[in-house]
Design a protein around this motif. Structure first.
Motif, PDB file in Angstrom:
ATOM      1  N   ARG A  62       0.826  -1.237   0.171  1.00 11.52           N
ATOM      2  CA  ARG A  62       0.047   0.040  -0.142  1.00 11.52           C
ATOM      3  C   ARG A  62       0.824   1.449   0.204  1.00 11.52           C
ATOM      4  N   ALA A  63       1.955   1.116   0.715  1.00  7.96           N
ATOM      5  CA  ALA A  63       3.008   2.309   0.617  1.00  7.96           C
ATOM      6  C   ALA A  63       3.696   2.580  -0.619  1.00  7.96           C
ATOM      7  N   LEU A  64       3.567   1.472  -1.494  1.00  7.80           N
ATOM      8  CA  LEU A  64       4.095   1.669  -2.796  1.00  7.80           C
ATOM      9  C   LEU A  64       2.994   2.533  -3.755  1.00  7.80           C
ATOM     10  N   LEU A  65       1.684   1.889  -3.556  1.00 10.30           N
ATOM     11  CA  LEU A  65       0.695   2.704  -4.102  1.00 10.30           C
ATOM     12  C   LEU A  65       0.505   4.109  -3.716  1.00 10.30           C
ATOM     13  N   ALA A  66       0.567   4.419  -2.274  1.00  8.79           N
ATOM     14  CA  ALA A  66       0.529   5.664  -1.995  1.00  8.79           C
ATOM     15  C   ALA A  66       1.521   6.453  -2.457  1.00  8.79           C
ATOM     16  N   ALA A  67       2.622   6.327  -2.720  1.00  9.61           N
ATOM     17  CA  ALA A  67       3.763   6.997  -3.090  1.00  9.61           C
ATOM     18  C   ALA A  67       3.516   7.377  -4.695  1.00  9.61           C
ATOM     19  N   GLU A  68       2.457   6.659  -5.394  1.00 14.23           N
ATOM     20  CA  GLU A  68       2.247   7.101  -6.755  1.00 14.23           C
ATOM     21  C   GLU A  68       1.186   8.097  -6.733  1.00 14.23           C
ATOM     22  N   LEU A  69       0.355   8.229  -5.698  1.00 15.25           N
ATOM     23  CA  LEU A  69      -0.913   9.134  -5.818  1.00 15.25           C
ATOM     24  C   LEU A  69      -0.563  10.352  -6.280  1.00 15.25           C
ATOM     25  N   GLU A  70       0.193  11.312  -5.622  1.00 15.69           N
ATOM     26  CA  GLU A  70       0.520  12.774  -5.803  1.00 15.69           C
ATOM     27  C   GLU A  70       0.595  12.687  -7.215  1.00 15.69           C
ATOM     28  N   ASP A  71       1.529  11.916  -8.167  1.00 16.30           N
ATOM     29  CA  ASP A  71       1.896  12.246  -9.510  1.00 16.30           C
ATOM     30  C   ASP A  71       0.527  12.080 -10.342  1.00 16.30           C
ATOM     31  N   ALA A  72      -0.266  10.908  -9.633  1.00 13.87           N
ATOM     32  CA  ALA A  72      -1.405  10.600 -10.350  1.00 13.87           C
ATOM     33  C   ALA A  72      -2.542  11.540 -10.303  1.00 13.87           C
ATOM     34  N   GLY A  73      -2.445  12.586  -9.305  1.00 17.91           N
ATOM     35  CA  GLY A  73      -3.153  13.797  -9.209  1.00 17.91           C
ATOM     36  C   GLY A  73      -4.536  13.398  -8.263  1.00 17.91           C
ATOM     37  N   CYS A  74      -3.891  12.510  -7.366  1.00 21.86           N
ATOM     38  CA  CYS A  74      -5.086  12.321  -6.375  1.00 21.86           C
ATOM     39  C   CYS A  74      -4.650  12.116  -4.922  1.00 21.86           C
ATOM     40  N   ASP A  75      -5.495  12.452  -4.077  1.00 23.06           N
ATOM     41  CA  ASP A  75      -5.162  12.593  -2.504  1.00 23.06           C
ATOM     42  C   ASP A  75      -5.485  11.072  -2.010  1.00 23.06           C
ATOM     43  N   ALA A  76      -6.288  10.179  -2.445  1.00 23.08           N
ATOM     44  CA  ALA A  76      -6.528   8.916  -2.060  1.00 23.08           C
ATOM     45  C   ALA A  76      -7.226   8.271  -3.543  1.00 23.08           C
ATOM     46  N   ALA A 135      -2.907   9.227   0.287  1.00 26.21           N
ATOM     47  CA  ALA A 135      -1.569   9.366  -0.237  1.00 26.21           C
ATOM     48  C   ALA A 135      -0.451   9.291   1.037  1.00 26.21           C
ATOM     49  N   ASP A 136      -1.182   9.250   2.127  1.00 25.33           N
ATOM     50  CA  ASP A 136      -0.172   9.111   3.503  1.00 25.33           C
ATOM     51  C   ASP A 136       0.015   7.945   3.802  1.00 25.33           C
ATOM     52  N   GLY A 137      -0.736   6.962   3.293  1.00 23.31           N
ATOM     53  CA  GLY A 137      -0.684   5.571   3.452  1.00 23.31           C
ATOM     54  C   GLY A 137      -1.627   4.799   4.404  1.00 23.31           C
ATOM     55  N   ARG A 138      -2.653   5.800   4.877  1.00 16.54           N
ATOM     56  CA  ARG A 138      -3.554   5.119   5.671  1.00 16.54           C
ATOM     57  C   ARG A 138      -4.400   4.337   4.607  1.00 16.54           C
ATOM     58  N   ALA A 139      -5.284   3.567   5.096  1.00 13.41           N
ATOM     59  CA  ALA A 139      -6.137   2.471   4.392  1.00 13.41           C
ATOM     60  C   ALA A 139      -7.334   2.086   5.175  1.00 13.41           C
ATOM     61  N   MET A 140      -8.528   2.001   4.452  1.00 15.74           N
ATOM     62  CA  MET A 140      -9.637   1.325   5.060  1.00 15.74           C
ATOM     63  C   MET A 140     -10.275   0.387   4.105  1.00 15.74           C
ATOM     64  N   VAL A 141     -10.934  -0.610   4.712  1.00 16.19           N
ATOM     65  CA  VAL A 141     -11.545  -1.587   3.665  1.00 16.19           C
ATOM     66  C   VAL A 141     -13.081  -1.750   3.933  1.00 16.19           C
ATOM     67  N   SER A 142     -13.732  -2.280   3.019  1.00 15.43           N
ATOM     68  CA  SER A 142     -15.212  -2.525   2.998  1.00 15.43           C
ATOM     69  C   SER A 142     -15.338  -3.917   2.160  1.00 15.43           C
ATOM     70  N   THR A 143     -16.364  -4.628   3.017  1.00 10.44           N
ATOM     71  CA  THR A 143     -16.783  -5.903   2.296  1.00 10.44           C
ATOM     72  C   THR A 143     -18.241  -6.013   2.934  1.00 10.44           C
ATOM     73  N   ASP A 144     -19.089  -7.029   2.352  1.00 11.81           N
ATOM     74  CA  ASP A 144     -20.478  -7.309   2.888  1.00 11.81           C
ATOM     75  C   ASP A 144     -20.436  -8.437   3.847  1.00 11.81           C
ATOM     76  N   GLY A 145     -21.809  -8.721   4.421  1.00 15.63           N
ATOM     77  CA  GLY A 145     -21.687  -9.476   5.773  1.00 15.63           C
ATOM     78  C   GLY A 145     -21.258 -10.968   5.581  1.00 15.63           C
ATOM     79  N   ARG A 146     -21.274 -11.276   4.389  1.00 16.96           N
ATOM     80  CA  ARG A 146     -20.868 -12.718   3.959  1.00 16.96           C
ATOM     81  C   ARG A 146     -19.511 -13.049   4.423  1.00 16.96           C
ATOM     82  N   TYR A 147     -18.704 -11.861   4.374  1.00 14.52           N
ATOM     83  CA  TYR A 147     -17.295 -11.920   4.455  1.00 14.52           C
ATOM     84  C   TYR A 147     -16.546 -11.335   5.944  1.00 14.52           C
ATOM     85  N   THR A 148     -17.442 -11.076   6.718  1.00 13.55           N
ATOM     86  CA  THR A 148     -16.799 -10.231   8.076  1.00 13.55           C
ATOM     87  C   THR A 148     -16.000 -11.076   8.631  1.00 13.55           C
ATOM     88  N   THR A 149     -16.151 -12.515   8.941  1.00 12.80           N
ATOM     89  CA  THR A 149     -15.247 -13.367   9.680  1.00 12.80           C
ATOM     90  C   THR A 149     -13.938 -13.213   8.782  1.00 12.80           C
TER      91      THR A 149
END
Ligand code: GLY
Ligand code: MN
Ligand code: MN
Length: 363
Positions: A11-25, A51-65
């Protein structure tokens, strides 16, 4: 896998590309990308990477566990509409999305989740994760060696079994090979196995039909296993009944493809333009007078997808670097007669290319 995967490093590798790609996330919901960035293997999920490396995820109830086990450290938001949910929570001005993977309808729904009054907007990105995935880390290389080894051993077993014999059908051979990959540890096959005999072998992407093998047939077998999300891909061409049964022309195109394939493998070094790998193979086939019958490009990367960056063709503009995988698979396909393809998968190293599909290349 005994090498530990660091999803945070990816994720840090991706975050490092975001500024050049014109995005904050960026919000990512392509399943192989979510898997690569988080470890989550479910069919419905998304990850938001800032872009600062923080991340969050989402999925639906079938995959909580499951997501709790696979991506335990990431903040989770349950929703059926994962990318929309994360877009609504992102709170950034410029939110990237993957234009190559999101439908127009989904893009509109993601855009609607943004707060236009606060100046939030969607930004198209192209191939950011694909480019990162092209260079494998140690855990991926280990997985790729392991899945290739399953396929190699299955093919050795197939040859020893005697199933490749006049009177058996292409389908018989494919079933035997696939069975051997399964019991050898594969989760499944990487793609529909190709067993193409006689005139069928002139079709680069033939299937496995009811045709019975005959002595003297060219027989192309292109196969791969899947395990832990990773794939293998290799091709061998044989002569049914062995070399003594072969026509001279079949042996001539076989030896030409073999010379081309060996030249392509030898060229797969860091710093080599991918177009030069294609040229290394193609010029040998052209010089032998068969250029018109080499109807596809020379190879592709392989990993979580069977076909992924980098691509070796005459139009490629990129260069090999250590840690990339590449198939080298020249072929000659003579309509109505038959064809030959020989394919290995290599890992580009600082020294010689490492061939992870080391089966003999004889008919
Ligand atoms: N079997 C598909 C390929 O070789 O690319
Ligand atoms: Mn193949
Ligand atoms: Mn291939």
């Amino acid at each position: 896998m005994s090498s530990t995967v660091s999803y945070a490093d990816r994720r840090a590798l991706l975050a490092a590309e975001l500024e050049d790609a014109g995005c904050d996330a960026i919000v990512v919901d392509h399943p192989q990308h979510v898997r690569w960035l988080t470890g989550f293997t479910g069919s419905n999920g998304a990850v938001l990477v800032y872009a600062d490396g923080r991340a969050m995820v989402s999925t639906d109830g079938r995959y909580t566990t499951q997501i709790g086990v696979e991506a335990p450290d990431l903040e989770l938001h349950l929703s059926r509409n994962c990318a929309i949910e994360l877009a609504g929570r992102a709170g950034v001005k410029r939110l990237g999305f993957e234009a190559g993977h999101v439908t127009v309808a989904a893009m509109r729904r993601i855009a609607a989740a943004l707060d236009a009054a606060k100046g939030e907007e969607l930004v198209e990105t192209a191939d950011l994760v694909e480019k990162l995935r092209a260079v494998k880390d140690d855990a991926e290389l280990e997985a790729l060696r392991a899945v290739a080894d399953i396929a190699v051993k299955a093919f050795e077993g197939l040859v020893e079994s005697g199933a490749i014999a006049a009177g058996n059908t292409e389908r018989d051979v494919a079933a035997e090979l696939e069975h051997r990959m399964r019991i050898g540890g594969a989760d499944g096959i990487a793609f529909d196995t190709i067993v193409a005999s006689g005139p069928n072998s002139a079709k680069p992407h033939a299937g496995a039909e009811d045709r019975e093998l005959r002595d003297g047939d060219l027989l192309t077998i292109d196969f791969g296993a899947a395990k832990d999300g990773y794939h293998s891909d290799m091709t061998r061409t044989l002569i049914v009944g062995g070399p003594d049964a072969a026509e001279d022309f079949a042996m001539e195109i076989y030896s030409t493809v073999l010379r081309a394939q060996l030249a392509g493998v030898a060229s797969a070094r860091p710093g080599t333009p991918l177009a030069d790998v294609d040229r290394a193979c193609r010029e040998i086939i052209v010089a032998a007078g068969h250029g018109e019958y080499f109807v596809h490009s020379t190879g592709h990367g392989i990993g979580l997808d069977v076909h992924e960056a980098p691509y070796a063709s005459s139009r490629s503009t990129e260069t090999l670097v250590t840690g990339m995988t590449l198939t080298i698979e020249p072929g000659i396909y003579v309509p109505g007669y038959g064809g030959v393809r020989i394919e290995d998968t290599v890992i580009v190293t600082d020294g010689e290319p490492e061939i992870i599909t080391p089966l003999p290349k004889t008919v």
